[in-house]
Write an enzyme that holds these catalytic residues in place. Structure first.
Site, PDB file in Angstrom:
ATOM      1  N   GLU A 104      -8.012   2.182  -4.556  1.00 37.82           N
ATOM      2  CA  GLU A 104      -6.885   3.082  -4.827  1.00 37.82           C
ATOM      3  C   GLU A 104      -5.526   2.375  -4.473  1.00 37.82           C
ATOM      4  OE1 GLU A 104      -4.845   7.523  -3.672  1.00 37.82           O
ATOM      5  OE2 GLU A 104      -6.751   6.898  -2.642  1.00 37.82           O
ATOM      6  N   ASP A 105      -5.484   1.745  -3.613  1.00 39.50           N
ATOM      7  CA  ASP A 105      -3.856   1.221  -3.198  1.00 39.50           C
ATOM      8  C   ASP A 105      -3.695  -0.104  -3.212  1.00 39.50           C
ATOM      9  OD1 ASP A 105      -3.530   4.071  -2.100  1.00 39.50           O
ATOM     10  OD2 ASP A 105      -4.193   3.492  -0.309  1.00 39.50           O
TER      11      ASP A 105
END
Length: 711
Positions: A76-77
């Site tokens: 996600e990051d």
């Protein structure tokens, strides 16, 4: 702050060296991927995945779960892809990380929809691998521990979501240690001032209670030791949210709640649990009706224990829980004990118990997926799930003696759907303790329930007002939606055929290519969608017929609008045909159908004044007729003018019953000191039946006048 070396030391207690090395490799990969990223608190971002992995290590989770915890924010990051993770750490770890990543917040305009969508994804992820939710719960727990860096409004939102969804899921999976901490932190985030005041109040009375706790604990321990039984007595701390809820729900003061002293007795064997129960019941007087045996009948999350309430010295209320060491571990770790025991290899019995807990969790997730498939949207799904997550259980028996667990307030219909969806869909009656009972009767623990089914029976919309389980509610809604669609499609086809009659055509004879053009023009995916919209009154059959026939052919027709032949009413059309409550038409009355958007056809009497303005509009009203031998019971309202007489209403009701009429409602109003007006809403089969009822009523001497009422 924990470091990777601290975690490594902890893992040496239950993992092999090569497995520990894999976890360390995941940590260094995450550290490199999150390089330069910091949390709101200013700490390096990698401290978060390390903390999540540490929480799971305390539960003795397997290496794959720990690696997924280390890597859960990488997809996600950071630029790292699922495929890259799969190459580095294997398919299972990549799938776990992907599952957890998909549960992160999506930005919707509607916060409720966002929460519902996320939970729907969670159910799917859990179905693939139950460990996904364990990683997510550990992630949420660490986020709750570090809420301090966030704005107050964001704190409250996250705390509310935790108390609404994550804490109940932890409870449902038996993760009591995680549930308790999530609830305490959620309470602090939602109501910081109430939390602080309650915390100070508990601390202030703790010193006064210490001596009493010590005395009771010593008395219980001495009693057990005297009988030479193996058991250790420990005091139970009251959790702040639990205290707050009890004060609020039971409307009791703080002092009344704190007057109850809780203890837990941990022993070695199940047999010893029952022997200790007998011993302490001899020491202190038990409170009738407050004993619960969760060993013989475990809770849905696998929790097992004996619960009893006692009156101690000087009338002090005491609550005692008695359980084995394995049950204590299960109560605290729930489904995670499956991996804990796997790591410790604590014997066959423990393995069997944790295996059962794991099976229960999988069964629950399977039930979630069934509800998801039936739910119309994510908000409806989460409404069902919330019902399922907050049960106070009752335990009832099937005719074969099997135990079924249902939430408090459950009915025979809930029981039927718990047995099987097909049983629920076809139930007509129930025997509770071998006596016929209404389907709406609330069940109580210990009852035996037998469901009577019929192949022709169908779910009833009225059931929605009394069912208590999510499974029953979602199954009924799903069935009724499908039934309404089938009925709408059938009625839509009949209406379209009536409109096509004017052009000497039938729906089945139409050119399929022309039909596909129309579907594309009106933006329908299938013919059924078009017919459903016609049946529901959202699209006029006449307009569709004109487009289907084509303008050239329709221009050759003798009239601008089709002449409908009468549509037949059989009384079994279902939900897409309803009867107007203004004029209450019954078989034998001349009738007309009003096409109402979203409701299908509403049948009125031909001379009903409510449709006088549209009576001749062939687009909105169609001529109807009753079929021969129409079946069903139809409501009609009679207005009776009668002189006052004692017992008149009883005589009136008796005459109507003798004439096979079913009274639905009676209201009376006084016109003057001598005359009363009685409005009777009753069910009849047709006009002939109504005439017979009216003749019976006229035989009463004090009846001056009787008419059929309309609005």
């Amino acid at each position: 702050m924990s470091t990777i070396e601290d975690l490594t030391d902890r893992l040496r207690g239950y993992l092999k060296p090569e497995e520990i090395q894999q976890v360390r490799r995941a940590y260094f990969f995450a550290e490199q991927a999150h390089d330069g990223q910091r949390r709101r608190s200013g700490e390096h971002y990698v401290t978060h995945p390390l903390a999540v992995a540490t929480i799971l290590a305390n539960m003795h989770m397997d290496p794959e779960s720990l690696m997924a915890a280390m890597l859960h924010d990488v997809i996600e990051d950071t630029p790292v892809t699922k495929e890259a993770l799969s190459r580095q750490f294997g398919e299972t770890v990549a799938e776990l990380v992907d599952g957890v990543s998909k549960l992160t917040q999506i930005h919707f305009e509607d916060k409720a929809l966002a929460q519902a969508e996320n939970f729907q994804k969670m159910a799917l992820a859990m179905a693939r691998d139950i460990r996904v939710i364990l990683v997510k719960l550990a992630d949420r727990l660490h986020n709750m521990r570090t809420l301090g860096a966030l704005r107050p409004d964001k704190k409250r939102r996250i705390a509310r979501e935790t108390l609404d969804i994550y804490s109940p899921i932890a409870s449902r999976l038996g993760l009591n240690t995680i549930r308790t901490e999530l609830e305490e932190l959620g309470f602090e985030g939602m109501h910081p001032m109430r939390y602080e005041r309650l915390k100070r109040a508990v601390q202030s009375v703790r010193g006064n209670r210490r001596q009493v706790i010590r005395e009771i604990q010593t008395a219980l321990q001495d009693c057990i030791d005297t009988e030479e039984l193996s058991g250790k007595v420990i005091g139970r701390e009251k959790h702040l949210l639990s205290l707050y809820r009890k004060m609020k729900e039971r409307r009791k003061s703080f002092s009344e709640i704190m007057d109850v002293y809780g203890f837990r007795i941990i022993t070695d064997k199940v047999d010893t649990c029952y022997r200790i129960l007998g011993v302490i019941h001899n020491l202190y007087k038990p409170v009738p009706g407050r004993f619960k045996d969760y060993i013989a009948i475990p809770k849905a999350n696998g929790y097992q224990s004996l619960h009893t309430s006692l009156i101690g010295m000087n009338g002090i209320p005491i609550e005692v829980q008695i359980r084995t060491r394995e049950m204590e571990a299960m109560a605290n770790n729930g489904i995670a004990a499956h991996w804990l025991y796997k790591a410790n290899q604590s014997g066959e019995k423990a393995q069997g118990m944790t295996g059962a807990s794991h099976a229960r969790a999988r069964q629950w997730v399977k039930g979630l997926l069934e509800m998801q498939q039936r739910a119309g949207n994510s908000l409806e799904f989460i409404e069902h799930v919330k019902m399922d997550l907050f049960p106070d259980e009752v335990y009832v028996f099937t005719p074969k003696g099997d135990i079924m667990e249902l939430p408090s307030g459950a009915t025979a219909v809930d029981f039927a759907y718990a047995v099987h969806t097909d049983v629920g869909n076809s139930c007509v009656a129930a025997r509770i303790n071998r006596r016929l009972s209404p389907l709406s009767a609330h069940l109580e623990s210990g009852q035996s329930v037998d469901i009577i089914t019929s192949p022709s029976a169908r779910p009833n919309l009225a059931w929605m007002s009394f069912v208590a389980t999510a499974k029953a509610r979602s199954a009924i809604r799903h069935y009724l939606k499908n039934q309404q669609r089938e009925e709408s499609v059938s009625l839509g086809k009949r209406l379209l055929n009536k409109a096509l009659d004017a052009y000497n055509k039938q729906y089945d004879d139409l050119d399929k290519a022309q039909l596909q053009v129309l579907l594309k023009e009106f933006q329908y995916e299938s013919e059924q969608d078009l017919l459903e919209d016609i049946g529901l009154g959202n699209r006029m059959a006449f307009g569709v017929a004109r487009v289907l026939i084509g303008h050239e052919e329709s221009a050759q027709a003798d009239s601008d609008s089709p002449v409908f032949s009468k549509l037949a009413i059989s009384g079994t059309e279902g939900m897409v045909t309803s009867y107007a409550r203004c004029c209450h038409p019954i078989p034998g009355d001349p009738v007309v159908g009003h096409i109402s958007s979203g409701r299908g056809i509403v049948i009125h009497m031909d001379n009903c004044r409510n449709i006088a303005s549209i009576r001749n509009d062939s687009n909105r009203c169609i001529p109807m007729d009753w079929t021969e031998g129409v079946i069903g019971e139809f409501t009609v309202v009679l207005r009776v003018e009668a002189e006052h007489e004692k017992g008149f209403i009883a005589s009136l009701a008796a005459l109507i019953t003798e004439a096979d009429g079913s009274i639905e409602k009676i209201t009376t109003e006084e016109r003057d000191a001598r005359i009363s007006l009685i409005n009777i809403e009753l069910g009849v089969s047709n006009r002939v039946h109504l005439a017979r009822v009216m003749r019976r009523i006229r035989t009463l001497n004090n009846v001056n006048r009787i008419v059929r009422a309309r609005r």
